[in-house]
Design an enzyme around this catalytic site. Structure first.
Site, mmCIF file in Angstrom:
data_model
loop_
_atom_site.group_PDB
_atom_site.id
_atom_site.type_symbol
_atom_site.label_atom_id
_atom_site.label_comp_id
_atom_site.label_asym_id
_atom_site.label_seq_id
_atom_site.Cartn_x
_atom_site.Cartn_y
_atom_site.Cartn_z
ATOM 1 C CE1 TYR A 273 -3.938 2.190 0.377
ATOM 2 C CE2 TYR A 273 -2.593 3.329 2.008
ATOM 3 C CZ TYR A 273 -3.714 3.288 1.192
ATOM 4 O OH TYR A 273 -4.589 4.339 1.175
ATOM 5 C CE LYS B 94 -3.713 5.216 -2.060
ATOM 6 N NZ LYS B 94 -4.715 5.796 -2.987
#
Length: 243
Positions: free
Chosen positions: A148, A152
């Site tokens: 994650y 991002k």
């Protein structure tokens, strides 16, 4: 400061719930013609019930059909790339399948949707605005967030390159980087004080973000009020990244 989107066509991905859902409704209240895209048709149907003017499109940003679907519904004046997945696994237990899935949706999905929407903007001489929903996780390592955090971070850099190249066409590209946001899922996922406490201690305001606080920043960046704002990453984190 009043913001109007009268005459503007706005695409919001991941609009079935959470930030995307509230943003779509708020944009309608500001005069926009909103297309809400989500892979979960049931969420879209209830959104349509709540806000009938919204146009709903059931589609997955990670699918091979997404380009053709976007062409059917565009062009757009504004885009919010909100669709994303989070799979939390420790480094030594992160599965390749999880990594691939997060990058397909969180990174490739943003790339494909942005590229198609930007092409339509250029073809139609639209000086548009794109806002990508990133995360404070792009700037700070978090346990169990390997894929994650990496996805991002990729969104942040991809947004800068988009801003650099699309600026010549009058298209602005910016990011917002929220901390934990108290959507329904956010409240559930961070309800345990043992989990939330250490993170809250690092936030000077000592609280997580409300959905409206993210929506308001996105509205500003999309609007003509931010006409000279380009290639920025705005933390919505109560000071977490600044102290």
């Amino acid at each position: 400061m009043e913001i109007s989107f009268a005459g503007k066509r706005v695409l919001v991905t991941g609009a079935g719930q959470g930030i995307g859902r509230e943003l779509a409704k708020k944009l309608v209240s500001c005069g926009a013609t909103v297309t809400a895209l989500s892979k979960t048709e049931n969420y879209l149907k209830t959104l349509k019930d709540e806000c009938p003017p919204i146009k709903i499109v059931a589609a997955d940003v990670g699918s091979s059909e997404i380009r053709a679907i976007l062409r059917q519904h565009g062009p757009f004046d504004c885009l919010v790339n909100n669709a994303a997945l989070a799979i939390l696994e420790p480094v030594l237990e992160t599965k390749e399948e999880s990594f691939d899935l997060l990058f397909n949706v969180n990174v490739k999905g943003v790339f494909v949707v942005s590229q198609e929407v930007a092409r339509m903007m250029v073809d139609n001489k639209i000086q548009g605005s794109i806002v990508n929903i990133s995360s404070q996780a792009s700037k700070c390592a978090l346990r169990d967030h390997l894929a994650y955090c990496a996805s991002k971070s990729a969104v942040d850099m991809m947004s800068k390159v988009m801003a650099l190249e699309l600026g010549a066409h009058g298209i602005r590209v910016n990011c917002v980087n929220p901390t934990v946001v108290l959507t329904a899922m956010g409240r559930l996922g961070w309800s345990d004080p043992a989990k939330a406490g250490p993170l809250l201690q690092r936030i000077p305001l000592n609280r997580f973000a409300e959905v409206e606080e993210v929506v308001n920043v996105v509205l500003f960046l999309l609007s003509d009020k931010a006409s000279m704002v380009n290639a920025v990453e705005i933390p919505i984190d109560g000071g977490f990244l600044s102290v």
